[in-house]
Structures are given as structure tokens and as C-alpha cells.
Design a protein around this motif. Structure first.
Motif, PDB file in Angstrom:
ATOM      1  N   PRO A  75       1.376  -0.854  -0.067  1.00 14.36           N
ATOM      2  CA  PRO A  75       0.134  -0.333  -0.239  1.00 14.36           C
ATOM      3  C   PRO A  75       0.938   1.242  -0.399  1.00 14.36           C
ATOM      4  O   PRO A  75       1.564   1.470   0.974  1.00 14.36           O
ATOM      5  CB  PRO A  75      -0.789  -0.193   0.937  1.00 14.36           C
ATOM      6  CG  PRO A  75       0.014  -1.180   2.092  1.00 14.36           C
ATOM      7  CD  PRO A  75       0.696  -2.026   1.170  1.00 14.36           C
ATOM      8  N   ASP A  76       0.273   2.027  -0.533  1.00 15.92           N
ATOM      9  CA  ASP A  76       0.838   3.558  -0.481  1.00 15.92           C
ATOM     10  C   ASP A  76       1.462   4.126   1.097  1.00 15.92           C
ATOM     11  O   ASP A  76       0.576   3.550   1.631  1.00 15.92           O
ATOM     12  CB  ASP A  76       0.436   5.092  -0.966  1.00 15.92           C
ATOM     13  CG  ASP A  76       0.813   5.769  -1.039  1.00 15.92           C
ATOM     14  OD1 ASP A  76       0.896   6.929  -0.321  1.00 15.92           O
ATOM     15  OD2 ASP A  76       1.355   6.043  -2.222  1.00 15.92           O
ATOM     16  N   GLU A  77       2.469   4.359   1.253  1.00 15.41           N
ATOM     17  CA  GLU A  77       2.590   4.957   2.861  1.00 15.41           C
ATOM     18  C   GLU A  77       1.483   6.085   3.289  1.00 15.41           C
ATOM     19  O   GLU A  77       1.338   5.819   3.897  1.00 15.41           O
ATOM     20  CB  GLU A  77       4.025   5.775   2.532  1.00 15.41           C
ATOM     21  CG  GLU A  77       4.622   5.723   3.955  1.00 15.41           C
ATOM     22  CD  GLU A  77       5.930   6.928   3.939  1.00 15.41           C
ATOM     23  OE1 GLU A  77       6.574   6.974   5.226  1.00 15.41           O
ATOM     24  OE2 GLU A  77       6.487   7.098   2.067  1.00 15.41           O
ATOM     25  N   GLN A  78       1.172   6.434   2.577  1.00 14.47           N
ATOM     26  CA  GLN A  78      -0.005   7.466   3.364  1.00 14.47           C
ATOM     27  C   GLN A  78      -0.625   6.453   3.786  1.00 14.47           C
ATOM     28  O   GLN A  78      -1.609   6.576   4.986  1.00 14.47           O
ATOM     29  CB  GLN A  78      -0.629   8.220   2.536  1.00 14.47           C
ATOM     30  CG  GLN A  78      -1.597   9.115   2.796  1.00 14.47           C
ATOM     31  CD  GLN A  78      -1.170  10.367   4.068  1.00 14.47           C
ATOM     32  OE1 GLN A  78       0.042  11.030   3.644  1.00 14.47           O
ATOM     33  NE2 GLN A  78      -2.193  10.401   4.029  1.00 14.47           N
ATOM     34  N   ALA A 107      -1.004   3.029   4.274  1.00  9.65           N
ATOM     35  CA  ALA A 107      -0.066   1.855   5.069  1.00  9.65           C
ATOM     36  C   ALA A 107      -0.817   1.596   6.702  1.00  9.65           C
ATOM     37  O   ALA A 107      -1.055   0.067   6.421  1.00  9.65           O
ATOM     38  CB  ALA A 107       1.331   1.623   5.194  1.00  9.65           C
ATOM     39  N   GLU A 108      -0.484   2.057   6.675  1.00  8.61           N
ATOM     40  CA  GLU A 108      -1.184   2.240   8.756  1.00  8.61           C
ATOM     41  C   GLU A 108      -2.624   1.410   8.568  1.00  8.61           C
ATOM     42  O   GLU A 108      -3.494  -0.006   8.957  1.00  8.61           O
ATOM     43  CB  GLU A 108      -0.989   3.312   9.508  1.00  8.61           C
ATOM     44  CG  GLU A 108      -1.103   2.911  11.083  1.00  8.61           C
ATOM     45  CD  GLU A 108      -1.035   4.207  11.846  1.00  8.61           C
ATOM     46  OE1 GLU A 108      -1.387   3.999  13.041  1.00  8.61           O
ATOM     47  OE2 GLU A 108      -1.109   5.196  11.497  1.00  8.61           O
ATOM     48  N   GLU A 109      -3.605   2.358   8.066  1.00  7.22           N
ATOM     49  CA  GLU A 109      -4.868   1.745   7.966  1.00  7.22           C
ATOM     50  C   GLU A 109      -4.912   0.516   7.200  1.00  7.22           C
ATOM     51  O   GLU A 109      -5.499  -0.509   7.724  1.00  7.22           O
ATOM     52  CB  GLU A 109      -5.866   3.334   6.985  1.00  7.22           C
ATOM     53  CG  GLU A 109      -7.330   3.385   7.288  1.00  7.22           C
ATOM     54  CD  GLU A 109      -7.751   3.742   6.308  1.00  7.22           C
ATOM     55  OE1 GLU A 109      -7.897   5.224   6.886  1.00  7.22           O
ATOM     56  OE2 GLU A 109      -8.402   3.343   5.747  1.00  7.22           O
ATOM     57  N   TYR A 110      -4.535   0.007   6.245  1.00  6.08           N
ATOM     58  CA  TYR A 110      -4.465  -0.975   5.315  1.00  6.08           C
ATOM     59  C   TYR A 110      -4.091  -2.109   6.490  1.00  6.08           C
ATOM     60  O   TYR A 110      -4.894  -3.231   6.122  1.00  6.08           O
ATOM     61  CB  TYR A 110      -3.409  -1.395   3.561  1.00  6.08           C
ATOM     62  CG  TYR A 110      -3.600  -2.253   3.258  1.00  6.08           C
ATOM     63  CD1 TYR A 110      -4.328  -2.150   2.268  1.00  6.08           C
ATOM     64  CD2 TYR A 110      -2.831  -3.283   3.992  1.00  6.08           C
ATOM     65  CE1 TYR A 110      -4.678  -4.353   1.268  1.00  6.08           C
ATOM     66  CE2 TYR A 110      -2.594  -4.428   3.024  1.00  6.08           C
ATOM     67  CZ  TYR A 110      -3.488  -4.846   1.870  1.00  6.08           C
ATOM     68  OH  TYR A 110      -3.216  -5.383   1.251  1.00  6.08           O
TER      69      TYR A 110
END
Length: 277
Positions: free
Chosen positions: A15-18, A20-23
Motif C-alpha cells: 500500500p502507499d505509505e500514506q 499503509a497503517e490503515e491498510y
């Protein structure tokens, strides 16, 4: 249902770094998630990282799209036999201020919608507002001197600055009456399938009332306390492209999991639900 996130521009398997945490949080919560290359999508090519079974629904979580670009994404999804969670009309309804403003006019700052090249002095003559907050249909200017001006004469230079910083003006210009809000009182709430959610589990009655008026399966509502103590709607947005703000990734994922596993409530008779931390 699948969540759809943009992939890293240099590694389509991540996932895009923006996001990634939510993913990672939604996957840990037991939700299905897929990736797609936003760069490929902008060039007209669309492919998900994993096959999505025909008939399944897809909730996009990613970069802000114009209504036309979102409609293109919906077309790609339908071409693959899957169903968009939010249709293009519902997206525009929450994404563009002139779409939702007439429904929430009693709860938000007075607004005049004008063309980019309008004669602002003439159009606003006689209002004598204490100040003017300027944005296009979606965004304000967050750089330089910001989006607040004292007189209509200063609006045209601000619009030009918006055009230079952002490259375009989306829709037209929304001139909003300046309201003074108490510092650190702005909060973001989400409405998912008619159910209202707050980052702390508490949801003001204003948010619940607004949720009844908006036709969309997933959107955000930002509210803040005005200086006179009245709670006001500051902004509305499509939930797919709304930042989490004060929401942790884990709490946001629990909201999605909870919302997708429960029936749509009757907002006229049932109170909002809280999700446990």
C-alpha cells in the motif's frame, strides 16, 4: 465487501505509505483489502492486486478524486463485475459543498456560491459579514496567508493564489461567512450505512440530525463549537477520501468492521452505537 487502497508507486504489492497503517489495521480487523496503482488508473488502466469476485462491493479509500475521476473509477469497477459502495452521484453529493449545503444550511456557515471570475465586490455588496472564508467546491488554501479575508476586494487575489498553489479551481468559489470557533473543538465524525460514529464513541445530536439528511452510505462530518457555544457543521466530505484526523487506524478499522456487520438502523428511533476501544 473489499476495501480498495492505492499501492506504493514503486511497489504495486504494497500500500502507499500514506495508507499503509490503515491498510494493515483493516486487514487485522478481518476485512478484505485490495490494492491498485493510482498512477496506472490516471493513465486509463485499472487492475486490482487480487481478484474481486463479481457481485462483491468495493469501498475506495484513497486520494481525493474529482467527480469525473471517481465516475471513471466506478466504470472500471463495473467493467470487472463488482459494485461500488458509493455511486458517483452520492460521491458528488458529499464532495462538493454546493451539493450538501442546501440541506444543512441551518447548521453551517452562510455561503454564497460564485463563479471563479465573478465580480466579488458586486456579488457580495450589502452583506457586511465580519469576514469571508474562501474555498472552491472542495478545498481552501492552507498555505500563505490562508483562506480568511476581511473584505470582498481581497477575494480575487486569494482565488488567484489558490489557482497557482493547486493548479486548478474545482467547480467554483464558495464564499462563507466567517464564524469564530473555539480553539481545539473541531472533531470529525463518520456516518456509515446510516450509523454515526465518533473517535471517542460519543456522537453529538447535531451529527445524528445531519446524518438523516444526507443520501450517502459513507461520509464524514466535521463540527466545531462556535464562540457562542453553539455546535456548527464546518465541513462535509465523502468518507472514502476523508482523512481520519483524530481517529486511530485501529479505531477506524473497527468502525468499518462493525458497520459492515450490522444492519442499517432506523435513525428516527434508534440511538447511535459506540464501538469499543
Amino acid at each position: 465487501m473489499h476495501l480498495l487502497y492505492p499501492s506504493d508507486p514503486f511497489d504495486k504489492k504494497r500500500p502507499d505509505e500514506q495508507y499503509a497503517e490503515e491498510y494493515e489495521a483493516v486487514v487485522a480487523a478481518g476485512l478484505e483489502a485490495a490494492l491498485f496503482s493510482f498512477e496506472d488508473f490516471e493513465m486509463g488502466f485499472f487492475k486490482t492486486s487480487i481478484p474481486i469476485p463479481p457481485g462483491d462491493s468495493v469501498l475506495y479509500r484513497g486520494w481525493m478524486l474529482t467527480p469525473d475521476a471517481y465516475a471513471a473509477l466506478v466504470t472500471h469497477l463495473r467493467d470487472k463485475g463488482v459494485i461500488e459502495f458509493t455511486n458517483a452521484t452520492q460521491y458528488r453529493h458529499c464532495h462538493h459543498l454546493p451539493e450538501w449545503y442546501p440541506l444543512l444550511v441551518a447548521y453551517t456557515s452562510e455561503t454564497v456560491v460564485l463563479a471563479c471570475d465573478a465580480n466579488f465586490n458586486q456579488a457580495l455588496d450589502g452583506l457586511h459579514w465580519p469576514g469571508y472564508f474562501i474555498k472552491d467546491y472542495v478545498k481552501s488554501l492552507n498555505t500563505g496567508s490562508g483562506s480568511l479575508v476581511d473584505t470582498p476586494e481581497r477575494i480575487a487575489p486569494l482565488v488567484e493564489a489558490m489557482r497557482q498553489y493547486r493548479g486548478q479551481i474545482e467547480g467554483g468559489i464558495c464564499v462563507r461567512r466567517r464564524e469564530e470557533y473555539l480553539q481545539d473543538t473541531e472533531r470529525r465524525y463518520f456516518v456509515l450505512l446510516g450509523q454515526t460514529y465518533g473517535a471517542t464513541g460519543e456522537v453529538p445530536s447535531l451529527v445524528t440530525e445531519c446524518a438523516r439528511l444526507i443520501d450517502s452510505p459513507f461520509f464524514s462530518i466535521d463540527v466545531a463549537l462556535r464562540s457562542d457555544g453553539v455546535l456548527r457543521v464546518v465541513e462535509l466530505g465523502d468518507g472514502q477520501v476523508s482523512d481520519r484526523k483524530e481517529w486511530s487506524a485501529e479505531h477506524f478499522a473497527r468502525m468499518l468492521s462493525h458497520g459492515m456487520s450490522t444492519r442499517r438502523p432506523n435513525l428516527l428511533t434508534e440511538p447511535p452505537l459506540a464501538i469499543d476501544d
